[in-house]
Design a protein around this motif. Sequence first.
Motif, PDB file in Angstrom:
ATOM      1  N   GLN A   1      -0.576  -7.815  -5.103  1.00 51.66           N
ATOM      2  CA  GLN A   1      -1.569  -6.719  -5.364  1.00 51.66           C
ATOM      3  C   GLN A   1      -0.940  -5.142  -4.830  1.00 51.66           C
ATOM      4  O   GLN A   1       0.040  -5.352  -3.934  1.00 51.66           O
ATOM      5  CB  GLN A   1      -2.760  -6.955  -4.759  1.00 51.66           C
ATOM      6  N   ALA A   2      -1.540  -3.996  -5.312  1.00 48.28           N
ATOM      7  CA  ALA A   2      -1.134  -3.052  -4.574  1.00 48.28           C
ATOM      8  C   ALA A   2      -2.164  -1.996  -4.698  1.00 48.28           C
ATOM      9  O   ALA A   2      -2.974  -1.919  -5.644  1.00 48.28           O
ATOM     10  CB  ALA A   2       0.456  -2.307  -5.531  1.00 48.28           C
ATOM     11  N   VAL A   3      -2.256  -0.999  -3.811  1.00 47.12           N
ATOM     12  CA  VAL A   3      -3.221   0.106  -3.574  1.00 47.12           C
ATOM     13  C   VAL A   3      -2.357   1.430  -3.145  1.00 47.12           C
ATOM     14  O   VAL A   3      -1.927   1.277  -2.193  1.00 47.12           O
ATOM     15  CB  VAL A   3      -4.208  -0.481  -2.628  1.00 47.12           C
ATOM     16  N   GLY A   4      -2.605   2.559  -3.813  1.00 50.51           N
ATOM     17  CA  GLY A   4      -1.912   3.544  -3.536  1.00 50.51           C
ATOM     18  C   GLY A   4      -2.161   4.776  -4.401  1.00 50.51           C
ATOM     19  O   GLY A   4      -3.095   4.945  -5.034  1.00 50.51           O
ATOM     20  N   LEU A   5      -1.233   5.586  -4.630  1.00 50.73           N
ATOM     21  CA  LEU A   5      -1.197   6.758  -5.552  1.00 50.73           C
ATOM     22  C   LEU A   5       0.195   6.944  -6.176  1.00 50.73           C
ATOM     23  O   LEU A   5       1.316   6.409  -5.579  1.00 50.73           O
ATOM     24  CB  LEU A   5      -1.776   7.893  -4.884  1.00 50.73           C
ATOM     25  N   ASP A   6       0.247   7.821  -7.106  1.00 45.63           N
ATOM     26  CA  ASP A   6       1.562   8.108  -7.810  1.00 45.63           C
ATOM     27  C   ASP A   6       2.103   9.383  -7.068  1.00 45.63           C
ATOM     28  O   ASP A   6       1.671  10.604  -7.282  1.00 45.63           O
ATOM     29  CB  ASP A   6       1.311   8.563  -9.354  1.00 45.63           C
ATOM     30  N   HIS A   7       3.077   9.158  -6.120  1.00 46.37           N
ATOM     31  CA  HIS A   7       3.827  10.060  -5.326  1.00 46.37           C
ATOM     32  C   HIS A   7       4.347  11.023  -6.289  1.00 46.37           C
ATOM     33  O   HIS A   7       4.809  12.316  -6.047  1.00 46.37           O
ATOM     34  CB  HIS A   7       4.532   9.547  -4.422  1.00 46.37           C
ATOM     35  N   THR A   8       5.106  10.569  -7.371  1.00 44.47           N
ATOM     36  CA  THR A   8       5.879  11.468  -8.306  1.00 44.47           C
ATOM     37  C   THR A   8       4.995  12.555  -8.993  1.00 44.47           C
ATOM     38  O   THR A   8       5.356  13.688  -8.997  1.00 44.47           O
ATOM     39  CB  THR A   8       6.493  10.595  -9.353  1.00 44.47           C
ATOM     40  N   ALA A   9       3.848  11.845  -9.479  1.00 43.78           N
ATOM     41  CA  ALA A   9       3.075  12.966 -10.319  1.00 43.78           C
ATOM     42  C   ALA A   9       2.304  13.926  -9.218  1.00 43.78           C
ATOM     43  O   ALA A   9       2.148  14.895  -9.433  1.00 43.78           O
ATOM     44  CB  ALA A   9       1.875  11.911 -10.928  1.00 43.78           C
ATOM     45  N   ALA A  10       1.989  13.231  -8.105  1.00 39.13           N
ATOM     46  CA  ALA A  10       1.618  14.296  -7.186  1.00 39.13           C
ATOM     47  C   ALA A  10       2.404  15.286  -6.676  1.00 39.13           C
ATOM     48  O   ALA A  10       2.046  16.584  -6.543  1.00 39.13           O
ATOM     49  CB  ALA A  10       1.157  13.625  -5.646  1.00 39.13           C
TER      50      ALA A  10
ATOM     51  N   ILE B   1       0.685  -1.262  -0.036  1.00 39.61           N
ATOM     52  CA  ILE B   1      -0.054  -0.080  -0.067  1.00 39.61           C
ATOM     53  C   ILE B   1       0.674   1.420  -0.021  1.00 39.61           C
ATOM     54  O   ILE B   1       2.100   1.033   0.384  1.00 39.61           O
ATOM     55  CB  ILE B   1      -0.951   0.015   1.022  1.00 39.61           C
ATOM     56  N   MET B   2       0.104   2.223  -0.303  1.00 40.95           N
ATOM     57  CA  MET B   2       0.625   3.760  -0.171  1.00 40.95           C
ATOM     58  C   MET B   2       1.362   4.097  -1.695  1.00 40.95           C
ATOM     59  O   MET B   2       1.079   5.221  -2.194  1.00 40.95           O
ATOM     60  CB  MET B   2       1.817   3.905   0.853  1.00 40.95           C
ATOM     61  N   ASP B   3       1.847   3.439  -2.141  1.00 40.34           N
ATOM     62  CA  ASP B   3       2.752   3.723  -3.644  1.00 40.34           C
ATOM     63  C   ASP B   3       2.214   2.538  -4.592  1.00 40.34           C
ATOM     64  O   ASP B   3       1.486   1.671  -4.098  1.00 40.34           O
ATOM     65  CB  ASP B   3       4.046   4.279  -3.652  1.00 40.34           C
ATOM     66  N   LEU B   4       2.921   2.757  -5.800  1.00 42.93           N
ATOM     67  CA  LEU B   4       2.336   1.880  -6.940  1.00 42.93           C
ATOM     68  C   LEU B   4       3.585   1.140  -7.499  1.00 42.93           C
ATOM     69  O   LEU B   4       3.852   1.724  -8.530  1.00 42.93           O
ATOM     70  CB  LEU B   4       1.537   2.578  -7.990  1.00 42.93           C
TER      71      LEU B   4
END
Length: 333
Positions: A160-169, A150-153
Amino acid sequence: MNDKHRRPSMQDVANLVGTSKMTISRYLRAPELVAPATAARIAEVMTQLGYIPSRVPEMLANDRSRAIGVLLPSMSNQVFAAVAQGIEEVTLPSGYHVMYGHYGYDAEREAEQIEQLLSFHIDGLILAESLHTERALKMLAVAAIPVVEIMDLPATPIDQAVGLDHTAAAAAMVNAMLARGKRQIVYLAARLDHRTRMREIGYRQAMSAAGLSSHVIHTNAPSTFSLGGELLKQAQAQVPQLDGVFCTNDDIAAGALLAAQAQGLAVPAKISIAGFNHLDIGLALQPQLASVITPRHEIGRCAALRLIARINGETFTTPSQDLGFELFLGSSI
């Protein structure tokens, strides 16, 4: 002499109720299958004795523990408190017990915690990290249980993975600062974990795309408000003309904002300040802190849903679930 206190047994309950162990066992599996009056008496006696049901027979019969492991880098960080709340919003009504561990952002410690959790024969595991030691990866492969990072991708998640794109953010927030005319933006980075470095990449990408130089102040110390003020002073010494700071999280950003105000600097007129994670502290500041909104509660909830689905044999067309991000621009940039 053995002075160890003996727990009340199922037979003890049966004796007091005046029924058989089979009836007690049936009550524990499915209370609705026991006559209401008997069920009420069983519940009363269990409370009286302080009876603690053993899950071992169920585990042996079904090859399931009804427990999942969750490893977090910190138990005090507000970010992961929200994640845990999201996880338990799903696990509690689903009948799963959550076993927590924390590893203090240390990969070797994470491997040790993974070993301990696997020793309890958990049905699945949620990991708040996507970089693991070879030992950890080997144990997970041998255990062959569902895993959600979790947290990143990660490009190639374990399962499995659940998160967000920290670079894009990070790039999106820096671009918002650039759009407001800031040109000498410095990145303040603490606790140099994987996500801190991904945000640095996003910062550098945005600055490069604008034809501007990047300036980064690094420290591996844990994030605190006071550290944010110290990092701001270091940035001012190295880049005297700075007019903005993008911070790896809101603790650093809040500390930088308070330090800037203590110096008599107008925020955002003289210096823009932005953080990451959109914690409550940012809303309490004046001006309110600009920050990246990360869906932490939803990450926990979706990770638990996905993990339980995998435990039950379901598959997904894509291994990663990107929950995205939003920008809260506040009034500090």
